[in-house]
Motif scaffolding. Sequence first.
Motif, short mmCIF file in Angstrom:
data_model
loop_
_atom_site.label_atom_id
_atom_site.label_comp_id
_atom_site.label_asym_id
_atom_site.label_seq_id
_atom_site.Cartn_x
_atom_site.Cartn_y
_atom_site.Cartn_z
N ILE A 72 0.82 -0.97 0.35
CA ILE A 72 -0.27 -0.19 -0.11
C ILE A 72 0.42 1.17 -0.02
CG2 ILE A 72 -2.06 1.13 1.13
CD1 ILE A 72 -2.79 -0.84 0.15
N ARG A 73 0.52 2.16 -0.49
CA ARG A 73 1.67 3.26 -1.20
C ARG A 73 0.73 4.33 -0.17
NH1 ARG A 73 4.94 6.26 -2.65
NH2 ARG A 73 5.58 3.78 -4.36
N THR A 74 1.24 4.68 0.92
CA THR A 74 0.61 5.68 2.34
C THR A 74 1.25 6.92 1.88
OG1 THR A 74 2.59 6.12 3.96
CG2 THR A 74 1.09 3.61 4.26
N ALA A 75 0.82 8.33 2.38
CA ALA A 75 1.43 9.49 1.68
C ALA A 75 2.50 9.96 1.63
CB ALA A 75 0.62 10.78 3.14
N ALA A 76 3.83 9.34 3.12
CA ALA A 76 4.26 8.99 3.08
C ALA A 76 6.03 8.21 2.74
CB ALA A 76 5.40 8.96 4.85
N GLY A 77 4.75 6.89 1.74
CA GLY A 77 5.43 6.23 1.67
C GLY A 77 5.01 4.90 0.95
N ALA A 78 5.66 4.12 0.41
CA ALA A 78 5.45 2.53 0.99
C ALA A 78 5.10 1.77 0.93
CB ALA A 78 5.00 1.68 -0.98
N ASP A 90 11.33 6.78 0.14
CA ASP A 90 11.57 5.77 -0.78
C ASP A 90 11.62 4.21 -0.76
OD1 ASP A 90 12.38 8.42 -2.13
OD2 ASP A 90 14.36 8.57 -1.61
N GLY A 91 12.07 3.70 -1.65
CA GLY A 91 11.14 2.10 -1.78
C GLY A 91 9.84 1.64 -1.03
N VAL A 92 10.14 0.42 -0.87
CA VAL A 92 8.36 -0.52 -0.17
C VAL A 92 9.46 -0.38 1.06
CG1 VAL A 92 7.71 -1.91 0.04
CG2 VAL A 92 8.10 -0.92 -1.69
N ARG A 93 8.60 -0.22 2.57
CA ARG A 93 9.83 -0.83 3.54
C ARG A 93 8.10 -1.62 4.43
NH1 ARG A 93 9.70 4.73 7.51
NH2 ARG A 93 12.11 6.18 6.34
N ASP A 94 8.63 -3.09 5.30
CA ASP A 94 7.95 -3.86 5.64
C ASP A 94 7.01 -3.46 6.38
OD1 ASP A 94 8.95 -6.25 3.53
OD2 ASP A 94 10.69 -6.54 4.96
N ALA A 95 5.98 -4.02 6.19
CA ALA A 95 5.57 -3.47 7.56
C ALA A 95 4.65 -4.89 8.64
CB ALA A 95 4.42 -3.09 7.36
N MET A 96 5.31 -5.71 9.17
CA MET A 96 5.18 -7.01 9.39
C MET A 96 5.39 -6.85 10.90
SD MET A 96 5.06 -8.65 6.77
CE MET A 96 5.91 -8.51 4.27
#
Length: 511
Positions: free
Chosen positions: A20-26, A63-69
């Motif tokens: 999911i892309r949030t306002a601050a990043g994915a 930048d990029g995608v942060r894991d939210a696990m």
Amino acid sequence: MQTFGSRESEYLRVHIEPEIRTAAGAVRGRRENDVVVFRGIRYAEPPVGARRFAAPVPVRRWDGVRDAMDFGPPVPQASNTGAVMSGGTGDGSEDCLSLNVWSPDLGAARLPVLVWIQGGTYLENNSANPHCDGALIARSGAVVVSMNYRVGVDGFARITGVPDNRGILDQIAALHWVQNNIAAFGGDPANVTVFGESAGGACIAALLVMPLAAGLFRRAICQSMPGTYFSERLATEISATIAIELGTEATVGDLARFPPRALTDATDAVIRKIPDFVDSWGPMALTPTPFSPIVDGEILPRAPWRALADGAARDIDLLIGHTRDEYRLYTSRPGGNPTDARITAAFTHLTTSSELYRIAYPDATPAQRFEVLNSDWLFRMPSLHLADAAHAGGGPVWLYELAWSFNSEEGASHALDVLLLFGTLSPDEVRAHPSAHPNAATEITHVGQDMRTDWVSFATTGEPGWAPYDPVTRSTRVYTAAPTTQPYPEERSRRIWSTHRFDTLDLLHTD
């Protein structure tokens, strides 16, 4: 093989690890059965260094995608006193201001949003608590959000040079994040309900009347809110006493020199002797915590009862209630049986109606009356009076009481509603309890489902399923094995407290 791997990666990305892309990043979450979960999403910049005791700052873009696990690290508290907030990075816990999202549908579902604000005596807060897992509520048809917010000295002490109520400011920052991002997770930002228990419920009562929180939610559920809100004078005195334990003053420059462990140790030292201050600090010295929201005239302009009675939050739907045996949580613990001295102190400082308690509860022992008094003063009557205030101010309000319990020793105690609502106390655990009554293991599933259904219905439509409260009929939903709607069941206590006016707690005198 290479093509198959590419397809497998795409399948994982879309079906197992959705992004999911949030306002601050994915962010990348995880699908767990029929719910998608995103854990540990940062909603504010780490409160370290110059930001340690400041109001929260919105998270910067990445930048990029942060894991939210995984859940984010907890905020400073007795069980977590590592590098967090002292500017260090050794344990990674500088990223403590994070939130979590459970969603049953990432499409354009526009589902109601339930934002959970956990309690913990303003001393503890950890959204990784397994008893606050939002999956079951999400499966009932809502997007669920929970958060970490600052507690203890960092979140609620009065410190010269920084704003008060920083823990609640964190909650407001998380609610702004919800407004800006929750649509991407399937939620409706125009239909947000905040719900919380104990200190979380009291924070919600404060949010109802705080200008900074206006427009961030449509409905509110206050569960077992304690009725303690501090004046600036009282909060200043308490913070100064904690600072004395460190040999310093309660200013931002002085306290910033100390690591979190020192602050929690100093707080614990004051808690151990807090009853000694009852003659100057008043009845709050008989509670288990030295912190509460501070009525500073700005961030929190007035105590909730007066503000609601004057029409504040009349456009917010309010559901409020408590458990029947609130204070049993404390008296049923090992060593919790009150001494004669504690009973005397309670009836001296918490009420002017000790004789009325003897008349109203003639068959109760002194220890039982002590329990009823503490239930009334700290939780039950503040909740009832808030319902009265909301009705007087023209706002829609509904009242409930949890009267079901699975064993007579603990009764319908404080926090039992949390276990029922989130469904984290299993029938097998109940069945194994040595004092569980015969049908408890079967009943717990139904009672929890009843509460969950009503909470989600309220969040969806503003109607929990029974008549609104008013001071004449006092319509109350009473949760038992077979829930009923009836006049408020704690009539004896209601009459004792009918002329009392809950308000800001102040110093009784200064030396």
